[in-house]
Design an enzyme around this catalytic site. Structure first.
Site, mmCIF file in Angstrom:
data_model
loop_
_atom_site.group_PDB
_atom_site.id
_atom_site.type_symbol
_atom_site.label_atom_id
_atom_site.label_comp_id
_atom_site.label_asym_id
_atom_site.label_seq_id
_atom_site.Cartn_x
_atom_site.Cartn_y
_atom_site.Cartn_z
ATOM 1 N N LEU A 1 0.811 -1.222 0.000
ATOM 2 C CA LEU A 1 0.000 0.000 0.000
ATOM 3 C C LEU A 1 0.843 1.271 0.000
ATOM 4 O O LEU A 1 0.435 2.297 -0.516
ATOM 5 C CB LEU A 1 -0.924 0.013 1.220
ATOM 6 N N ASP B 1 0.756 16.728 12.721
ATOM 7 C CA ASP B 1 1.320 16.435 11.394
ATOM 8 C C ASP B 1 0.207 16.347 10.355
ATOM 9 O O ASP B 1 0.210 15.470 9.495
ATOM 10 C CB ASP B 1 2.143 15.144 11.444
#
Ligand code: ADP
Length: 314
Positions: A42, A161
């Site tokens: 992924l 973040d």
């Protein structure tokens, strides 16, 4: 081997046992537990590699985030992973990537997450010819992001973040906030954090200044950078080197490119959010009540341009 047995020394869902210190003398062959069948790759981050896996018993699919212990020997990396697990495992919200379980063997730590097969908003935007979203699409996704942030901030968690690459897209193209590697849980609401962290383009000025600590307003700043990036196609403070980007952030130097036509309302909201003084930034509720959000129904409907992009069902 019985399902649920792993054939390797492991701990399972017990944070005390994630020692994450490799003992080479007891190193054994390791791998994903046998009940999970590894599927497609992924993606890869600073520490982790992520694979789609299927639980052969329940037939459910997960994203297995696999971190090699050899890559996290430094105390800071070790602490980051422990904190990511400790914070993420407690979260349960529709707009947050689901955390299912974690375990470790001699060589790896495995984190089992909800699989988001449509990657992140970063890839979604890059696939667009103009590399940006329509304002309706931006409202649609920022509404979900605000719901996630309301949940996190209520729990005194700062994500720290937020960026397009950490806004995952589930099988229905709905947003899920992920990657809690830099998140912090404050002891009390007025508490401040001092660690310098974040991703250059999205980092708030008070983190760079570092004098008085920072708090929830750093996520609001990043939300402003996200709105700008979605509608203009590039981050407001982007330059070719990090030092210059930091200087621009500290001096609040950005412009609205004239070549891209956007509404007055979105510009007004961005201006109100990207304020150097964190105390003058709007709250999440203020943002939801802004004239930009008021141009849409609540909750904003999924634009046709988004619904036609979801991954084909298995
Ligand atoms: P790191 O903590 O090392 O930065 P990330 O959390 O960014 O790792 O994960 C690395 C990559 O793996 C991501 O950029 C993304 O491509 C993929 N990924 C992570 N979590 C998921 C998920 N839940 N579903 C699908 N892909 C994921």
């Amino acid at each position: 081997m019985k399902p649920g047995t792993f054939g390797v020394s492991r701990s399972h869902g017990d944070l005390q046992n994630v020692d994450i210190i490799e003992d080479r003398s007891v190193r054994r062959k390791s791998g994903l537990p046998s009940r999970y069948q590894k599927g497609k790759f992924l993606g890869k981050g600073g520490f982790a590699k992520c694979y789609e896996v299927q639980d052969l018993e329940s037939k459910e699919f997960f994203a297995a985030k696999i971190v090699s212990k050899a890559s996290i020997t430094k105390p800071r990396a070790h602490a980051k992973l422990r904190s990511e697990i400790a914070i993420h495992r407690e979260l349960r919200h529709e707009k947050v990537v689901k955390f299912y379980d974690f375990f470790e063997d001699q060589e790896h730590v495995y984190i089992m997450l909800e699989v988001c097969p449509n990657q992140t908003l970063n890839e979604f935007m890059r696939r667009r010819p103009a590399k940006r979203l329509s304002e309706q699409e931006a409202i649609f996704y920022n509404y979900d992001l605000i719901l996630a942030l309301q949940y996190l901030h209520r729990r005194r968690i700062i994500h720290r973040d937020l960026k397009l690459g950490n806004l995952f897209l589930d099988k229905n193209m709905r947003l899920k906030v992920g990657d809690f590697g830099l998140a912090a849980q404050l002891e009390f609401s007025g508490d401040k954090r001092r660690t310098i962290c974040g991703t250059p383009n999205y980092i708030a000025p008070e983190i760079l200044e570092g004098k008085h600590g920072h708090s929830f307003e750093v996520d609001i700043w990043s939300l402003g950078v996200i709105v700008y990036t979605m509608v203009f196609g590039r981050p407001p403070f982007e330059t070719s080197d990090v030092k210059t980007t930091y200087k621009k952030i500290k001096n609040n130097q950005y412009v609205f490119p004239e070549a891209v036509r956007v509404s007055m309302q979105v510009k007004d909201l961005i201006r109100r959010i990207l304020q150097t003084d964190p105390s003058t930034r709007p709250s999440l509720d203020d943002i939801l009540n802004s004239s930009w959000f008021c141009t849409s129904r609540v909750p904003p409907p999924m634009p046709d341009s988004v619904s036609s992009c979801s991954a084909s069902p298995r």
